[in-house]
Every structure is written in structure tokens, then in C-alpha cells.
Design an enzyme around this catalytic site. Structure first.
Site, PDB file in Angstrom:
ATOM      1  N   LYS A  32      -3.146  -1.949   5.531  1.00  0.00           N
ATOM      2  CA  LYS A  32      -2.025  -1.058   5.232  1.00  0.00           C
ATOM      3  C   LYS A  32      -1.847   0.045   6.294  1.00  0.00           C
ATOM      4  CE  LYS A  32      -0.624  -2.942   1.360  1.00  0.00           C
ATOM      5  NZ  LYS A  32      -1.410  -4.187   1.299  1.00  0.00           N
TER       6      LYS A  32
HETATM    7  C1  PLP Z   1       3.337  -5.580  -3.071  1.00  0.00           C
HETATM    8  C2  PLP Z   1       1.890  -5.330  -3.321  1.00  0.00           C
HETATM    9  N1  PLP Z   1       1.509  -4.778  -4.487  1.00  0.00           N
HETATM   10  C3  PLP Z   1       0.223  -4.518  -4.755  1.00  0.00           C
HETATM   11  C4  PLP Z   1      -0.770  -4.821  -3.863  1.00  0.00           C
HETATM   12  C5  PLP Z   1      -2.197  -4.550  -4.232  1.00  0.00           C
HETATM   13  O1  PLP Z   1      -2.776  -3.593  -3.418  1.00  0.00           O
HETATM   14  P1  PLP Z   1      -4.354  -3.371  -3.492  1.00  0.00           P
HETATM   15  O2  PLP Z   1      -4.984  -4.434  -2.665  1.00  0.00           O
HETATM   16  O3  PLP Z   1      -4.567  -1.996  -2.917  1.00  0.00           O
HETATM   17  O4  PLP Z   1      -4.744  -3.432  -4.912  1.00  0.00           O
HETATM   18  C6  PLP Z   1      -0.438  -5.400  -2.647  1.00  0.00           C
HETATM   19  C7  PLP Z   1      -1.495  -5.731  -1.685  1.00  0.00           C
HETATM   20  O5  PLP Z   1      -1.322  -5.997  -0.554  1.00  0.00           O
HETATM   21  C8  PLP Z   1       0.925  -5.671  -2.359  1.00  0.00           C
HETATM   22  O6  PLP Z   1       1.292  -6.237  -1.223  1.00  0.00           O
END
Ligand code: PLP
Length: 385
Positions: A184
Site C-alpha cells: 500500500k
Molecule cells: C479493496 C480492498 N479492501 C480491503 C483490503 C484488505 O486490506 P488488509 O490486507 O489491510 O486487510 C484490501 C487489500 O488489499 C483491498 O484491496
């Protein structure tokens, strides 16, 4: 051709972050503590949020927000099919039903007219995703939700920092969940931040940490005490000071990081704008795109190969790419449970079939970006219809 493989999205961790992590490791406190609190404050200030709660992922933030709001069995939550599994998985985990809808053809964000069509008596919440970092059409969604008393939980995993009609994503009273996963714009390895109304976040803090009342994280500290009460069966979603050590310094550098991302985006835009075999990503008026992803779309009529082969050809030229996302409605779990067909969401499906995410990261030099451009042009030259 490049000699070495260009990875899609390696992290950029500076000496400041490393020193801060070491400082934490040498201290008496390595889990949730003062650095996590400072990261919450700095983050809230950065996105103009009324409050912020640091957690161990964006997924944790989304889940916590839904549970805190009381979403559960019998309820429906409307979201986009063009997203990562986490968005809908957390809805399933509450016992509610995720109601998937199609996206807008330009931004690939949830289509507000489809949201309206999907509303039912059971609808409790809407979860827009700011796809690739381009804000969803929030005014339309907030209007729809506001007039019906629905909760809006923003999946802001990609949207740091982004702005919609002058408002920073995360600055509203409704919950928004950010991701600090390794790829990210800001990373803590794994991590997330839930922003929103301070009263809501106070409850969310309890939900996110075992349902323990008071500042239970202080219970081993001199300032804390041993007594706590469990008021609900909460989760174990807290961020650690080791993660926050990374976040504090990444946040301080984020503006300059974003400048660099925009430079690469401009370079790609120059190179691909007039290429008829390609469609470049849009940035609507009145928004600032966070440019987490650069999602190029192939024009099938202009090429003799399709997307999968295009990706293989780029790989053979040492360029790493990815695809965001395989729409949720074609994954076995959702397809079988809700009996979805591929064409049920034609905009998401047709666009999925022609999308390629190009490398867009802070480790890239202009030379690397030039290599990507050359490789894309080379593949098009060889396979132009
Ligand atoms: C659109 C979206 N929502 C949620 C997430 C979940 O993020 P995390 O890995 O921090 O839980 C991601 C992960 O890349 C994502 O692309």
C-alpha cells in the site's frame, strides 16, 4: 529488454522507520502503546478525521465497523463486485448477506444507480470501495443512505490520500477503513486504520480488543490497573507499537511519496494516451486520486491476444504486473452460494477481462517506468490486429 525482473510492488522502508522499530524493540513496550496512540493522532490530523483507531488490518477495520454498528444475520450490505475478497468476507462473517452490484465504466467504482436498485427492507449498510485510489461517488451514496438511515462504511484500503469534492477520504463521521498492507501507499507490513465519529470509535475500540472495557491495553503499565470487564465477545485486532513505528515515519513522508507516484502516472499517461490499443485510468474532475494502482485496460478489438497472454508477454520481458480484481461474483464461494453468473455484472466482468495493473511504486526509477512503457509498446507492436 530489461536484465532483471521488475517486481510489481516492493515496499520502500527508510532508515527512519528501521531506527524507530529498533527503538521500540529496545523499549519496555512492544505491543499497543504510546506509538500506536501517536500514529492514530497523526493519521487523524493527516486525513482531517474526527477520530482514528489503529488496527492490525483494513479487514479488521471493516469487520469491527460492521459489528459495532450491529450488522448481523438477516441484514443486507450492498457492495461492489469489483473488489478484494475482504470487503465481502467481513459481511459474511457478521452473518449478513453481501449484495453485490456492478460498477461505473469509467472509474470502476460502485455504481450509485445500482446501489439504489439493490436496496431492500433488509439493507443496513452500503460499503463503497475507492477502487485503485479513485474516490467513489460519495455524494450520491451518502444521499441514498442518509434518506434511509443506512450506515456507510468506506473501504478506503486504496485511498490514502484521496480527496472527493474537496473532502479528504476518511474525514467524514461515517467509518472508513484504510490498509497498510505491504504493497500500500503507506505500509506497516500489516495494519489498518478505522476513522470516523469518536463516539462510534470508542465502542469500536472495545469491539476490536476482546470486548474489554476501559483502557485495558494499559493493564500491565504503571498507569494502568489489573481490573477490567468483558462487556461483549470482541476480537483481537489491535495494532502494535512495532507496526506504528513504521507508520509514523511513512506518514511523515507520504506527501513526497505521492508526488513521486503522480510523476510515474504522468509518465505512463504521456506514453499511452494516444495508443488505440489501450485505455488509461481516469481521474474525474473534483477528485484527487491516491494512485495506489495504475489499472490499464486493453482494447480487445485492437489486439490479437487477450489479457492473460499480454501479461505473460510482459513477464517474458521481465515486467511484473497484477490484476485487480477477479470480481467477487465469479469466486466459487460467492458464485455458488448466491448463484451468480459471470454476466450478472457485465461492466465488472468485461473490464476484468481486459485489465492489467502496471508497476507503480516508490522503488521505481524513471528508467524502470521507461522499461515498462517500452515493454508494453513492444507487446502491442507484435500483436496489433
Ligand atoms: C479493496 C480492498 N479492501 C480491503 C483490503 C484488505 O486490506 P488488509 O490486507 O489491510 O486487510 C484490501 C487489500 O488489499 C483491498 O484491496
Amino acid at each position: 529488454m530489461r536484465k532483471e525482473f521488475l517486481p510489481f510492488s516492493p515496499p520502500l522502508i527508510g532508515e527512519d522507520e528501521i531506527r524507530e522499530v529498533v527503538d521500540t524493540l529496545r523499549s519496555d513496550w512492544i505491543t499497543t502503546g504510546p506509538k500506536t496512540r501517536k500514529f492514530e493522532e497523526d493519521f487523524a490530523r493527516f486525513v482531517h478525521a474526527p477520530g482514528a483507531l489503529a488496527l492490525n488490518s483494513c479487514t479488521a477495520g471493516l469487520h469491527t465497523a460492521l459489528v459495532t454498528a450491529g450488522v448481523g444475520p438477516g441484514d443486507e450490505v450492498i457492495t461492489t463486485t469489483l473488489t478484494f475478497a475482504a470487503t465481502a468476507n467481513v459481511i459474511e462473517q457478521t452473518g449478513a448477506r453481501p449484495v453485490l452490484v456492478d460498477v461505473e465504466p469509467d472509474t470502476l467504482n460502485i455504481d450509485p444507480t445500482r446501489v439504489e436498485a439493490a436496496l431492500s427492507e433488509k439493507t443496513k449498510a452500503v460499503m463503497p470501495v475507492h477502487f485503485a485510489g479513485h474516490p467513489a461517488d460519495m455524494d450520491a451514496i451518502l444521499d441514498l443512505a442518509g434518506s434511509r438511515g443506512l450506515l456507510v462504511v468506506e473501504d478506503a484500503a486504496h485511498a490514502l490520500p484521496a480527496r472527493y469534492r474537496g473532502r479528504v477520504v476518511g474525514s467524514g463521521d461515517n467509518p472508513a477503513s484504510f490498509s497498510f498492507y505491504a504493497t500500500k501507499n503507506l505500509t506497516t507490513g500489516e495494519g489498518g486504520m478505522l476513522t470516523g465519529d469518536p463516539g462510534f470509535l470508542e465502542k469500536a475500540r472495545v469491539v476490536s480488543l476482546h470486548g474489554m472495557s476501559r483502557d485495558a491495553w494499559k493493564r500491565y503499565d504503571q498507569a494502568g490497573g489489573w481490573f477490567y470487564e468483558v462487556v461483549l465477545p470482541g476480537f483481537k485486532y489491535n495494532m502494535t507499537d512495532i507496526q506504528a513505528s513504521l507508520g509514523l515515519h511513512q506518514l511523515a513522508k507520504l506527501e513526497s511519496y505521492q508526488k513521486r507516484r503522480r510523476e510515474i502516472v504522468a509518465l505512463y499517461g504521456e506514453a499511452f494516451r494516444d495508443e488505440e490499443a489501450l485505455e488509461i485510468p481516469v481521474e474525474r474532475e473534483n477528485v484527487d486520486h491516491a494512485w495506489y494502482l495504475y489499472v490499464l485496460r486493453l482494447v480487445p478489438e485492437a489486439l490479437t491476444i487477450h489479457r492473460d497472454r499480454f501479461i505473460e508477454e510482459l513477464k517474458a520481458l521481465n515486467i511484473g504486473t497484477s490484476v485487480h480484481f477477479i470480481p467477487l461474483h465469479v469466486h466459487p464461494y460467492y458464485r455458488e452460494k448466491y448463484r451468480y453468473g459471470k454476466e450478472d455484472f457485465p461492466v465488472a466482468w468485461k473490464n476484468f477481462e481486459r485489465m492489467v495493473s502496471l508497476p507503480l511504486n516508490l522503488r521505481m526509477t524513471d528508467g524502470d517506468a521507461g522499461d515498462v512503457v517500452e515493454a508494453v509498446r513492444d507487446v502491442i507492436r507484435r500483436y496489433r490486429r
